[in-house]
Motif scaffolding. Structure first.
Motif, PDB file in Angstrom:
ATOM      1  N   GLN A   3     -92.814 -71.028  52.779  1.00  9.35           N
ATOM      2  CA  GLN A   3     -91.124 -70.361  52.991  1.00  9.35           C
ATOM      3  C   GLN A   3     -90.288 -70.168  54.630  1.00  9.35           C
ATOM      4  O   GLN A   3     -91.281 -70.958  55.556  1.00  9.35           O
ATOM      5  CB  GLN A   3     -91.392 -68.735  52.823  1.00  9.35           C
ATOM      6  N   ILE A   4     -88.844 -70.580  54.056  1.00 12.59           N
ATOM      7  CA  ILE A   4     -88.156 -71.106  54.844  1.00 12.59           C
ATOM      8  C   ILE A   4     -86.877 -69.807  55.188  1.00 12.59           C
ATOM      9  O   ILE A   4     -86.504 -69.936  53.876  1.00 12.59           O
ATOM     10  CB  ILE A   4     -88.238 -72.281  55.521  1.00 12.59           C
ATOM     11  N   GLU A   5     -86.546 -69.558  56.227  1.00 13.78           N
ATOM     12  CA  GLU A   5     -85.118 -69.182  56.509  1.00 13.78           C
ATOM     13  C   GLU A   5     -83.953 -69.797  55.910  1.00 13.78           C
ATOM     14  O   GLU A   5     -84.182 -70.423  57.201  1.00 13.78           O
ATOM     15  CB  GLU A   5     -85.192 -67.732  57.992  1.00 13.78           C
ATOM     16  N   GLU A 112     -85.230 -61.711  50.031  1.00 14.66           N
ATOM     17  CA  GLU A 112     -84.775 -60.846  50.629  1.00 14.66           C
ATOM     18  C   GLU A 112     -85.288 -60.406  51.793  1.00 14.66           C
ATOM     19  O   GLU A 112     -86.377 -59.180  50.774  1.00 14.66           O
ATOM     20  CB  GLU A 112     -83.318 -60.684  50.946  1.00 14.66           C
ATOM     21  N   PHE A 118     -85.049 -66.085  52.315  1.00 24.26           N
ATOM     22  CA  PHE A 118     -85.981 -67.056  52.588  1.00 24.26           C
ATOM     23  C   PHE A 118     -86.336 -67.899  51.328  1.00 24.26           C
ATOM     24  O   PHE A 118     -86.315 -66.869  50.079  1.00 24.26           O
ATOM     25  CB  PHE A 118     -87.878 -66.289  53.127  1.00 24.26           C
ATOM     26  N   GLU A 120     -88.394 -71.063  48.727  1.00 30.13           N
ATOM     27  CA  GLU A 120     -89.726 -71.217  48.897  1.00 30.13           C
ATOM     28  C   GLU A 120     -89.226 -72.997  49.184  1.00 30.13           C
ATOM     29  O   GLU A 120     -88.646 -73.395  47.900  1.00 30.13           O
ATOM     30  CB  GLU A 120     -90.555 -71.052  47.490  1.00 30.13           C
TER      31      GLU A 120
END
Length: 121
Positions: A3-5, A112, A118, A120
């Motif tokens: 996961q990345i913001e 959220e 975020f 995937e």
């Protein structure tokens, strides 16, 4: 997968595209009925960006060739119907499709939390 913001929650609005770079790809974020949705910012017909695509009723329409996609599922709803917004007759639609079969958008899982979105990747 990780996961990345991708964005702050207040940057993403209903029926508006917010484009981010995530995992080396251009990704479009929007809200459909308040829920965040994400998809690769590339029309599967010729790979053109959907950045200026029209959003209506939970669908995005490619501004170049009129292909239409369900934002939540990625499902193709219409395939190569126009050229730069001008409707085309059936024979021209077939020619412009260049033998490519209708294909859906690549969607990404978006969540959220704590004022951030975020993805995937």
């Amino acid at each position: 997968m990780s996961q990345i913001e991708a964005a702050k929650s207040d940057q993403v609005r209903d029926s508006k595209l917010h484009i981010v770079n995530a995992g080396g790809h251009s990704v479009a974020l929007t809200r459909v009925n308040g829920k965040v949705q994400a998809f690769v910012n590339k029309c599967p017909h010729l790979g053109m960006p959907l950045t200026k695509g029209k959003i209506e009723g939970g669908a995005v329409t490619c501004p170049f060739h009129g292909s239409k996609f369900d934002i939540c599922s990625g499902r193709n709803m219409d395939w190569v119907k126009s050229l730069l917004g001008m409707p085309l007759p059936g024979w021209a639609q077939s020619a412009l499709a260049m033998g490519k079969k209708p294909t859906g958008l690549k969607t990404l899982a978006a969540t959220e939390k704590d004022g951030a979105i975020f993805l995937e990747v």
